[in-house]
Design a protein around this motif. Structure first.
Motif, PDB file in Angstrom:
ATOM      1  N   VAL A 201      34.241  82.347  62.973  1.00 17.24           N
ATOM      2  CA  VAL A 201      34.117  83.849  62.654  1.00 17.24           C
ATOM      3  C   VAL A 201      34.811  84.642  63.606  1.00 17.24           C
ATOM      4  N   LYS A 202      35.543  85.535  63.412  1.00 17.54           N
ATOM      5  CA  LYS A 202      36.243  86.345  64.389  1.00 17.54           C
ATOM      6  C   LYS A 202      35.533  87.500  64.955  1.00 17.54           C
ATOM      7  N   LEU A 203      35.462  87.514  66.246  1.00 17.42           N
ATOM      8  CA  LEU A 203      34.746  88.841  66.889  1.00 17.42           C
ATOM      9  C   LEU A 203      35.281  89.961  66.928  1.00 17.42           C
ATOM     10  N   ASN A 204      34.749  90.914  67.038  1.00 15.03           N
ATOM     11  CA  ASN A 204      35.411  92.176  67.118  1.00 15.03           C
ATOM     12  C   ASN A 204      35.514  92.701  68.376  1.00 15.03           C
ATOM     13  N   LEU A 205      36.519  92.467  69.176  1.00 13.00           N
ATOM     14  CA  LEU A 205      36.695  92.815  70.449  1.00 13.00           C
ATOM     15  C   LEU A 205      36.974  94.200  70.639  1.00 13.00           C
ATOM     16  N   LYS A 206      37.038  94.930  69.750  1.00 11.48           N
ATOM     17  CA  LYS A 206      37.138  96.235  70.050  1.00 11.48           C
ATOM     18  C   LYS A 206      35.576  97.238  70.150  1.00 11.48           C
ATOM     19  N   ASN A 207      34.628  96.364  69.854  1.00  8.92           N
ATOM     20  CA  ASN A 207      33.344  96.896  70.027  1.00  8.92           C
ATOM     21  C   ASN A 207      32.763  96.582  71.443  1.00  8.92           C
ATOM     22  N   PRO A 208      32.573  97.883  71.924  1.00  2.28           N
ATOM     23  CA  PRO A 208      32.111  97.655  73.516  1.00  2.28           C
ATOM     24  C   PRO A 208      30.710  96.835  73.874  1.00  2.28           C
ATOM     25  N   ALA A 209      29.890  96.535  72.736  1.00  2.00           N
ATOM     26  CA  ALA A 209      28.885  95.880  72.861  1.00  2.00           C
ATOM     27  C   ALA A 209      29.107  94.219  72.988  1.00  2.00           C
ATOM     28  N   VAL A 210      30.223  93.827  72.076  1.00  5.94           N
ATOM     29  CA  VAL A 210      30.811  92.468  72.078  1.00  5.94           C
ATOM     30  C   VAL A 210      31.341  92.220  73.608  1.00  5.94           C
ATOM     31  N   VAL A 211      32.280  93.278  74.018  1.00  2.00           N
ATOM     32  CA  VAL A 211      32.926  92.933  75.227  1.00  2.00           C
ATOM     33  C   VAL A 211      31.855  92.941  76.479  1.00  2.00           C
ATOM     34  N   ASP A 212      30.827  93.553  76.321  1.00  3.18           N
ATOM     35  CA  ASP A 212      29.798  93.766  77.629  1.00  3.18           C
ATOM     36  C   ASP A 212      29.049  92.495  77.275  1.00  3.18           C
ATOM     37  N   TYR A 213      28.696  91.957  76.209  1.00  2.00           N
ATOM     38  CA  TYR A 213      28.053  90.703  76.100  1.00  2.00           C
ATOM     39  C   TYR A 213      28.669  89.618  76.663  1.00  2.00           C
ATOM     40  N   LEU A 214      30.108  89.373  76.271  1.00  2.00           N
ATOM     41  CA  LEU A 214      31.089  88.294  76.834  1.00  2.00           C
ATOM     42  C   LEU A 214      31.260  88.301  78.248  1.00  2.00           C
ATOM     43  N   LEU A 215      31.366  89.667  78.700  1.00  2.00           N
ATOM     44  CA  LEU A 215      31.458  89.875  80.284  1.00  2.00           C
ATOM     45  C   LEU A 215      30.500  89.364  80.941  1.00  2.00           C
ATOM     46  N   ASP A 216      29.085  89.602  80.456  1.00  2.00           N
ATOM     47  CA  ASP A 216      27.919  89.294  81.002  1.00  2.00           C
ATOM     48  C   ASP A 216      27.651  87.798  80.955  1.00  2.00           C
ATOM     49  N   CYS A 217      28.183  87.143  80.020  1.00  2.00           N
ATOM     50  CA  CYS A 217      28.276  85.473  79.765  1.00  2.00           C
ATOM     51  C   CYS A 217      29.029  84.876  80.901  1.00  2.00           C
ATOM     52  N   VAL A 218      30.290  85.591  81.179  1.00  2.00           N
ATOM     53  CA  VAL A 218      31.100  85.077  82.289  1.00  2.00           C
ATOM     54  C   VAL A 218      30.356  85.482  83.620  1.00  2.00           C
ATOM     55  N   ARG A 219      29.701  86.521  83.667  1.00  2.00           N
ATOM     56  CA  ARG A 219      28.786  86.533  85.097  1.00  2.00           C
ATOM     57  C   ARG A 219      27.726  85.519  85.247  1.00  2.00           C
TER      58      ARG A 219
ATOM     59  N   MET B 240      41.441  91.663  77.510  1.00  2.00           N
ATOM     60  CA  MET B 240      42.091  91.021  78.569  1.00  2.00           C
ATOM     61  C   MET B 240      42.281  91.944  79.746  1.00  2.00           C
ATOM     62  N   ARG B 241      42.464  93.153  79.700  1.00  2.00           N
ATOM     63  CA  ARG B 241      42.637  93.877  80.858  1.00  2.00           C
ATOM     64  C   ARG B 241      41.180  94.381  81.363  1.00  2.00           C
ATOM     65  N   ARG B 242      40.346  94.440  80.700  1.00  2.00           N
ATOM     66  CA  ARG B 242      39.021  94.668  81.053  1.00  2.00           C
ATOM     67  C   ARG B 242      38.496  93.336  81.607  1.00  2.00           C
ATOM     68  N   LEU B 243      38.744  92.265  81.278  1.00  2.00           N
ATOM     69  CA  LEU B 243      38.340  90.797  81.733  1.00  2.00           C
ATOM     70  C   LEU B 243      38.682  90.742  82.877  1.00  2.00           C
ATOM     71  N   ARG B 244      40.043  91.091  83.238  1.00  2.00           N
ATOM     72  CA  ARG B 244      40.819  90.848  84.437  1.00  2.00           C
ATOM     73  C   ARG B 244      40.142  91.690  85.513  1.00  2.00           C
ATOM     74  N   SER B 245      40.033  92.935  85.371  1.00  2.97           N
ATOM     75  CA  SER B 245      39.344  93.852  86.492  1.00  2.97           C
ATOM     76  C   SER B 245      37.759  93.384  86.665  1.00  2.97           C
ATOM     77  N   PHE B 246      37.135  92.916  85.681  1.00  5.42           N
ATOM     78  CA  PHE B 246      35.907  92.438  85.825  1.00  5.42           C
ATOM     79  C   PHE B 246      35.891  91.276  86.807  1.00  5.42           C
ATOM     80  N   VAL B 247      36.500  90.273  86.564  1.00  2.00           N
ATOM     81  CA  VAL B 247      36.655  89.038  87.305  1.00  2.00           C
ATOM     82  C   VAL B 247      37.115  89.441  88.733  1.00  2.00           C
ATOM     83  N   GLN B 248      38.013  90.080  88.987  1.00  4.65           N
ATOM     84  CA  GLN B 248      38.540  90.554  90.410  1.00  4.65           C
ATOM     85  C   GLN B 248      37.436  90.801  91.021  1.00  4.65           C
ATOM     86  N   GLU B 249      36.570  91.728  90.556  1.00  2.28           N
ATOM     87  CA  GLU B 249      35.404  92.250  91.310  1.00  2.28           C
ATOM     88  C   GLU B 249      34.340  91.173  91.425  1.00  2.28           C
ATOM     89  N   LEU B 250      34.156  90.283  90.348  1.00  2.00           N
ATOM     90  CA  LEU B 250      32.866  89.668  90.324  1.00  2.00           C
ATOM     91  C   LEU B 250      33.411  88.299  91.165  1.00  2.00           C
TER      92      LEU B 250
END
Length: 435
Positions: free
Chosen positions: A152-170, A194-204
């Protein structure tokens, strides 16, 4: 970036650990098998491990149910935490498969939509139309990955989805101290994500590596300072085996020059793409090469050309495996223990040689001699020059060129080489000559 000087070892855990193909709900600590392999990985010389999906899923791992729990077929989070600590103690960094494009039908948020339909707070996490129906009779239509509706394809334009995935990476960094991610089907991922992920993990976690799975197209689109550090080099994967099978080394020489050569139009100069001879999705090298004498030559070329080499588990001792239609498990077997042999020892030598060479890790690429059965090229960094020579013929060959002069050392044998405008190549041979 540490990954640029690394040699990776890829494992598909569900197969490697002998887990059931379908999730049976039984918790068995199979992932602890890696504790028995960590010393072998250290002796082999690899310094990074790439683990395909390990999180709770419906079947093969790419149909995720829960990004915060290790698949019960592999054990618990505590089991995997201990594995990660042990790998790090053996000098091996850990890169996990980040499956962010899609989830399984058993994913908790999708199940909420199945139950509540319009009333689910997660309905916008996916690409859903309540005007249609799915093949599973859900009462709504949804987008699946490339027509696979179990994904099932995720909607990566949805900020809630992106926040959830980044929180999983954390969570993965905090819980397991991972060092990077391989992004599954990165060619499908939203670029803003992907830009948001790169910025996030660089700080993390500074130095956190992002490597994308890309099959085709312009790798520069996502391998850049804003998105990914690297991606899979499928162009040179194909050239690696087909050049030997067709006895036409012009093919791989053309690809390498097109990507890394010095001409203005060479498109990936200075980049470190992930190179491989096989993986969990393609027929193994030992099965696809028509002449088995070419197996060590292909690895000699792999470790001599630009990129980040990645070995697929078992192939370092010549394991065979043929990709079957709609069934990849022949490529993802369970081995009770490592089975090292002469090929393994040779690959150990290639790994040690590459890791000690700045030219092989980071140097520019230049073709010197190209014949159907032979290829000689140069890798040059600011402080080192290495000539890589391949003879795929069963006959000796003498390569003549004005750049083949002076004296050098064969890094694989330690022998002194007197060039004098030529390089003598025995049958089925690889030489790395440091000048």
């Amino acid at each position: 970036m540490w990954a640029y000087k690394s040699v990776f070892y890829q494992i598909y855990p569900i197969g490697f650990c002998g887990a059931p193909v379908h999730n049976d709900g039984e918790c068995v600590p199979r992932i602890r098998k890696l504790l028995d392999w960590s010393e072998y990985l250290k002796e082999l010389g690899v310094d990074s491990i790439l683990l395909n999906p390990i999180f709770e899923s419906d079947n093969h791992g790419y149909d995720t149910r829960d990004f915060r729990s290790i698949d019960c077929r592999l054990g618990t989070n505590a089991d995997f935490r201990e594995v990660c600590q042990d790998l790090h103690a053996h000098g091996v960094k850990i890169v996990l498969d980040g499956v962010f494009n899609h989830v399984g039908r058993g994913f908790w948020a999708f199940r909420d939509v199945q139950e509540k339909k319009w009333d689910s707070p997660y309905k916008d996490w996916f690409h859903i139309s309540f005007d249609g129906n799915s093949g599973y009779n859900d009462g709504f239509w949804y987008e699946g990955w490339e027509g696979h509706f179990e994904l099932v394809k995720l909607n990566l334009k949805n900020p809630a989805v992106v926040d959830y995935l980044l929180d999983c990476v954390r969570f993965w960094v905090d819980e397991f101290d991972i060092d990077g991610l391989r992004l599954d089907v990165a060619y499908c991922l939203d670029h803003d994500f992907m830009r948001r992920l790169r910025s996030f993990v660089q700080e993390l976690k500074p130095g956190f590596a992002l490597i994308g799975e890309v099959l085709f197209g312009d790798y520069n689109i996502i391998v850049n300072d804003q998105m990914l550090h690297s991606c899979t080099n499928y162009e040179c994967y194909k050239g690696l085996f087909s050049s030997f099978n067709s006895m036409n080394l012009f093919e791989i020489a053309h690809s390498l020059h097109r990507q890394f050569g010095s001409d203005q139009w060479c498109i990936y100069r200075g980049k470190h793409l992930m190179t491989f001879a096989d993986n969990h999705d393609v027929t193994r090298l030992a099965s696809i090469l028509t002449n088995k004498s070419h197996i060590p030559l292909a690895y000699g070329l792999l470790f001599g050309m630009p990129g980040i080499p990645c070995l697929y588990y078992g192939s370092e001792w010549g394991e065979e495996g043929v990709k079957a239609p709609d069934n990849d498990y022949a490529l993802r077997p369970c081995f009770d223990e490592p089975k090292p042999n002469d090929l393994t020892e040779y690959i150990k030598l290639l790994i040690r040689t590459r890791q000690k060479s700045d030219a092989l890790c980071n140097g520019a690429y230049r073709n010197i001699v190209i014949q159907n059965h032979q290829l000689v090229f140069e890798r040059r960094s600011d402080n080192e020059q290495v000539i890589v020579a391949i003879n795929a013929s069963d006959q000796p060959y003498t390569a003549w060129h004005g750049d083949l002069n002076g004296e050098g050392t064969d890094l694989l044998t330690g022998n002194t080489i007197h060039l004098d405008g030529k390089l003598e190549l025995p049958p089925y041979s690889v030489q790395y000559v440091k000048k």
